[in-house]
Design a protein around this motif. Structure first.
Motif, PDB file in Angstrom:
ATOM      1  N   LEU A 160      90.658 -28.794 -21.874  1.00  0.00           N
ATOM      2  CA  LEU A 160      89.514 -29.645 -22.193  1.00  0.00           C
ATOM      3  C   LEU A 160      88.354 -28.808 -22.732  1.00  0.00           C
ATOM      4  O   LEU A 160      87.735 -29.157 -23.742  1.00  0.00           O
ATOM      5  CB  LEU A 160      89.086 -30.430 -20.955  1.00  0.00           C
ATOM      6  CG  LEU A 160      87.963 -31.429 -21.143  1.00  0.00           C
ATOM      7  CD1 LEU A 160      88.364 -32.510 -22.138  1.00  0.00           C
ATOM      8  CD2 LEU A 160      87.594 -32.058 -19.811  1.00  0.00           C
ATOM      9  N   LYS A 161      88.079 -27.689 -22.084  1.00  0.00           N
ATOM     10  CA  LYS A 161      87.020 -26.792 -22.547  1.00  0.00           C
ATOM     11  C   LYS A 161      87.345 -26.256 -23.939  1.00  0.00           C
ATOM     12  O   LYS A 161      86.476 -26.184 -24.802  1.00  0.00           O
ATOM     13  CB  LYS A 161      86.842 -25.637 -21.558  1.00  0.00           C
ATOM     14  CG  LYS A 161      85.708 -24.711 -21.921  1.00  0.00           C
ATOM     15  CD  LYS A 161      85.530 -23.614 -20.890  1.00  0.00           C
ATOM     16  CE  LYS A 161      84.403 -22.689 -21.332  1.00  0.00           C
ATOM     17  NZ  LYS A 161      84.266 -21.551 -20.456  1.00  0.00           N
ATOM     18  N   HIS A 162      88.599 -25.886 -24.165  1.00  0.00           N
ATOM     19  CA  HIS A 162      89.037 -25.376 -25.465  1.00  0.00           C
ATOM     20  C   HIS A 162      88.768 -26.413 -26.559  1.00  0.00           C
ATOM     21  O   HIS A 162      88.205 -26.085 -27.604  1.00  0.00           O
ATOM     22  CB  HIS A 162      90.531 -25.032 -25.406  1.00  0.00           C
ATOM     23  CG  HIS A 162      91.081 -24.477 -26.674  1.00  0.00           C
ATOM     24  ND1 HIS A 162      91.358 -23.144 -26.825  1.00  0.00           N
ATOM     25  CD2 HIS A 162      91.403 -25.059 -27.862  1.00  0.00           C
ATOM     26  CE1 HIS A 162      91.832 -22.934 -28.049  1.00  0.00           C
ATOM     27  NE2 HIS A 162      91.869 -24.094 -28.684  1.00  0.00           N
ATOM     28  N   MET A 163      89.165 -27.661 -26.316  1.00  0.00           N
ATOM     29  CA  MET A 163      88.960 -28.712 -27.316  1.00  0.00           C
ATOM     30  C   MET A 163      87.474 -28.963 -27.556  1.00  0.00           C
ATOM     31  O   MET A 163      87.061 -29.192 -28.687  1.00  0.00           O
ATOM     32  CB  MET A 163      89.648 -30.004 -26.892  1.00  0.00           C
ATOM     33  CG  MET A 163      91.148 -29.950 -27.016  1.00  0.00           C
ATOM     34  SD  MET A 163      91.934 -31.549 -26.725  1.00  0.00           S
ATOM     35  CE  MET A 163      91.537 -31.841 -25.003  1.00  0.00           C
ATOM     36  N   THR A 164      86.682 -28.897 -26.505  1.00  0.00           N
ATOM     37  CA  THR A 164      85.238 -29.115 -26.630  1.00  0.00           C
ATOM     38  C   THR A 164      84.593 -28.000 -27.454  1.00  0.00           C
ATOM     39  O   THR A 164      83.760 -28.265 -28.321  1.00  0.00           O
ATOM     40  CB  THR A 164      84.588 -29.186 -25.237  1.00  0.00           C
ATOM     41  OG1 THR A 164      85.204 -30.249 -24.504  1.00  0.00           O
ATOM     42  CG2 THR A 164      83.097 -29.430 -25.331  1.00  0.00           C
ATOM     43  N   GLU A 165      84.993 -26.768 -27.203  1.00  0.00           N
ATOM     44  CA  GLU A 165      84.375 -25.628 -27.882  1.00  0.00           C
ATOM     45  C   GLU A 165      84.953 -25.349 -29.272  1.00  0.00           C
ATOM     46  O   GLU A 165      84.230 -24.959 -30.174  1.00  0.00           O
ATOM     47  CB  GLU A 165      84.502 -24.373 -27.018  1.00  0.00           C
ATOM     48  CG  GLU A 165      83.695 -24.455 -25.741  1.00  0.00           C
ATOM     49  CD  GLU A 165      83.884 -23.258 -24.829  1.00  0.00           C
ATOM     50  OE1 GLU A 165      84.745 -22.383 -25.113  1.00  0.00           O
ATOM     51  OE2 GLU A 165      83.166 -23.198 -23.815  1.00  0.00           O
ATOM     52  N   LYS A 166      86.265 -25.524 -29.423  1.00  0.00           N
ATOM     53  CA  LYS A 166      86.913 -25.133 -30.681  1.00  0.00           C
ATOM     54  C   LYS A 166      87.349 -26.320 -31.535  1.00  0.00           C
ATOM     55  O   LYS A 166      87.806 -26.125 -32.656  1.00  0.00           O
ATOM     56  CB  LYS A 166      88.109 -24.231 -30.392  1.00  0.00           C
ATOM     57  CG  LYS A 166      87.686 -22.939 -29.718  1.00  0.00           C
ATOM     58  CD  LYS A 166      88.838 -22.008 -29.500  1.00  0.00           C
ATOM     59  CE  LYS A 166      88.349 -20.734 -28.816  1.00  0.00           C
ATOM     60  NZ  LYS A 166      89.412 -19.780 -28.608  1.00  0.00           N
ATOM     61  N   GLY A 167      87.243 -27.527 -31.016  1.00  0.00           N
ATOM     62  CA  GLY A 167      87.552 -28.719 -31.786  1.00  0.00           C
ATOM     63  C   GLY A 167      88.930 -29.297 -31.568  1.00  0.00           C
ATOM     64  O   GLY A 167      89.093 -30.502 -31.532  1.00  0.00           O
ATOM     65  N   SER A 168      89.952 -28.451 -31.433  1.00  0.00           N
ATOM     66  CA  SER A 168      91.313 -28.965 -31.257  1.00  0.00           C
ATOM     67  C   SER A 168      92.186 -27.900 -30.611  1.00  0.00           C
ATOM     68  O   SER A 168      91.777 -26.747 -30.464  1.00  0.00           O
ATOM     69  CB  SER A 168      91.910 -29.370 -32.610  1.00  0.00           C
ATOM     70  OG  SER A 168      92.053 -28.234 -33.442  1.00  0.00           O
ATOM     71  N   ILE A 169      93.397 -28.334 -30.244  1.00  0.00           N
ATOM     72  CA  ILE A 169      94.368 -27.406 -29.666  1.00  0.00           C
ATOM     73  C   ILE A 169      95.776 -27.869 -30.041  1.00  0.00           C
ATOM     74  O   ILE A 169      96.030 -29.070 -30.160  1.00  0.00           O
ATOM     75  CB  ILE A 169      94.213 -27.296 -28.134  1.00  0.00           C
ATOM     76  CG1 ILE A 169      95.021 -26.126 -27.591  1.00  0.00           C
ATOM     77  CG2 ILE A 169      94.550 -28.607 -27.438  1.00  0.00           C
ATOM     78  CD1 ILE A 169      94.659 -25.726 -26.164  1.00  0.00           C
ATOM     79  N   THR A 170      96.656 -26.914 -30.255  1.00  0.00           N
ATOM     80  CA  THR A 170      98.066 -27.190 -30.537  1.00  0.00           C
ATOM     81  C   THR A 170      98.907 -26.634 -29.390  1.00  0.00           C
ATOM     82  O   THR A 170      98.434 -25.806 -28.612  1.00  0.00           O
ATOM     83  CB  THR A 170      98.519 -26.522 -31.855  1.00  0.00           C
ATOM     84  OG1 THR A 170      98.452 -25.099 -31.692  1.00  0.00           O
ATOM     85  CG2 THR A 170      97.663 -26.962 -33.034  1.00  0.00           C
ATOM     86  N   PRO A 171     100.161 -27.057 -29.303  1.00  0.00           N
ATOM     87  CA  PRO A 171     101.034 -26.505 -28.268  1.00  0.00           C
ATOM     88  C   PRO A 171     101.174 -24.984 -28.356  1.00  0.00           C
ATOM     89  O   PRO A 171     101.269 -24.306 -27.329  1.00  0.00           O
ATOM     90  CB  PRO A 171     102.376 -27.200 -28.521  1.00  0.00           C
ATOM     91  CG  PRO A 171     102.005 -28.492 -29.157  1.00  0.00           C
ATOM     92  CD  PRO A 171     100.818 -28.162 -30.020  1.00  0.00           C
ATOM     93  N   VAL A 172     101.169 -24.441 -29.555  1.00  0.00           N
ATOM     94  CA  VAL A 172     101.282 -22.986 -29.723  1.00  0.00           C
ATOM     95  C   VAL A 172     100.065 -22.293 -29.120  1.00  0.00           C
ATOM     96  O   VAL A 172     100.197 -21.313 -28.383  1.00  0.00           O
ATOM     97  CB  VAL A 172     101.447 -22.617 -31.216  1.00  0.00           C
ATOM     98  CG1 VAL A 172     101.406 -21.114 -31.407  1.00  0.00           C
ATOM     99  CG2 VAL A 172     102.734 -23.188 -31.770  1.00  0.00           C
ATOM    100  N   GLU A 173      98.874 -22.818 -29.397  1.00  0.00           N
ATOM    101  CA  GLU A 173      97.657 -22.234 -28.823  1.00  0.00           C
ATOM    102  C   GLU A 173      97.652 -22.360 -27.306  1.00  0.00           C
ATOM    103  O   GLU A 173      97.269 -21.415 -26.598  1.00  0.00           O
ATOM    104  CB  GLU A 173      96.416 -22.931 -29.394  1.00  0.00           C
ATOM    105  CG  GLU A 173      96.188 -22.663 -30.854  1.00  0.00           C
ATOM    106  CD  GLU A 173      95.122 -23.543 -31.451  1.00  0.00           C
ATOM    107  OE1 GLU A 173      94.346 -23.024 -32.272  1.00  0.00           O
ATOM    108  OE2 GLU A 173      95.053 -24.749 -31.112  1.00  0.00           O
ATOM    109  N   ALA A 174      98.066 -23.513 -26.794  1.00  0.00           N
ATOM    110  CA  ALA A 174      98.091 -23.723 -25.343  1.00  0.00           C
ATOM    111  C   ALA A 174      99.033 -22.740 -24.662  1.00  0.00           C
ATOM    112  O   ALA A 174      98.723 -22.206 -23.596  1.00  0.00           O
ATOM    113  CB  ALA A 174      98.497 -25.160 -25.029  1.00  0.00           C
TER     114      ALA A 174
END
Length: 71
Positions: free
Chosen positions: A14-28
Motif C-alpha cells: 500500500l505504501k509502495h503504491m501511494t509513493e510510487k504510483g503502482s506495483i507489479t508482481p515482479v516489483e512485489a
C-alpha cells in the motif's frame, strides 16, 4: 487481517503504491518477497482500499499493474 507476514506485506505494498504510483508482481517479489501480490491486493480491497488493475505488456507476457484509484 492480523499482524502477520501477509499484513506486513500488504502495508508495504500500500505504501509502495501511494509513493510510487503502482506495483507489479515482479516489483512485489523483488522488493517485498511477496509471491502472491493479487492476494495482498484482495486483502487491501477487503479493508476498503480502492485499487485498480491494468494489464501491461512486458516483452512476451502481460502482467497486472495495480494502482490506487485516482493516483
Amino acid at each position: 487481517m492480523s499482524t502477520s507476514l501477509h499484513s506486513i506485506q500488504a502495508t508495504k505494498i500500500l505504501k509502495h503504491m501511494t509513493e510510487k504510483g503502482s506495483i507489479t508482481p515482479v516489483e512485489a517479489l523483488q522488493e517485498y518477497n511477496c509471491m502472491r501480490l493479487a492476494a495482498r491486493i484482495y486483502d487491501l480491497r477487503k479493508l476498503g482500499s480502492i485499487i485498480e488493475a491494468q494489464m501491461v505488456h512486458t516483452g512476451e507476457v502481460h502482467i497486472a499493474q495495480y494502482s490506487m484509484k485516482g493516483k
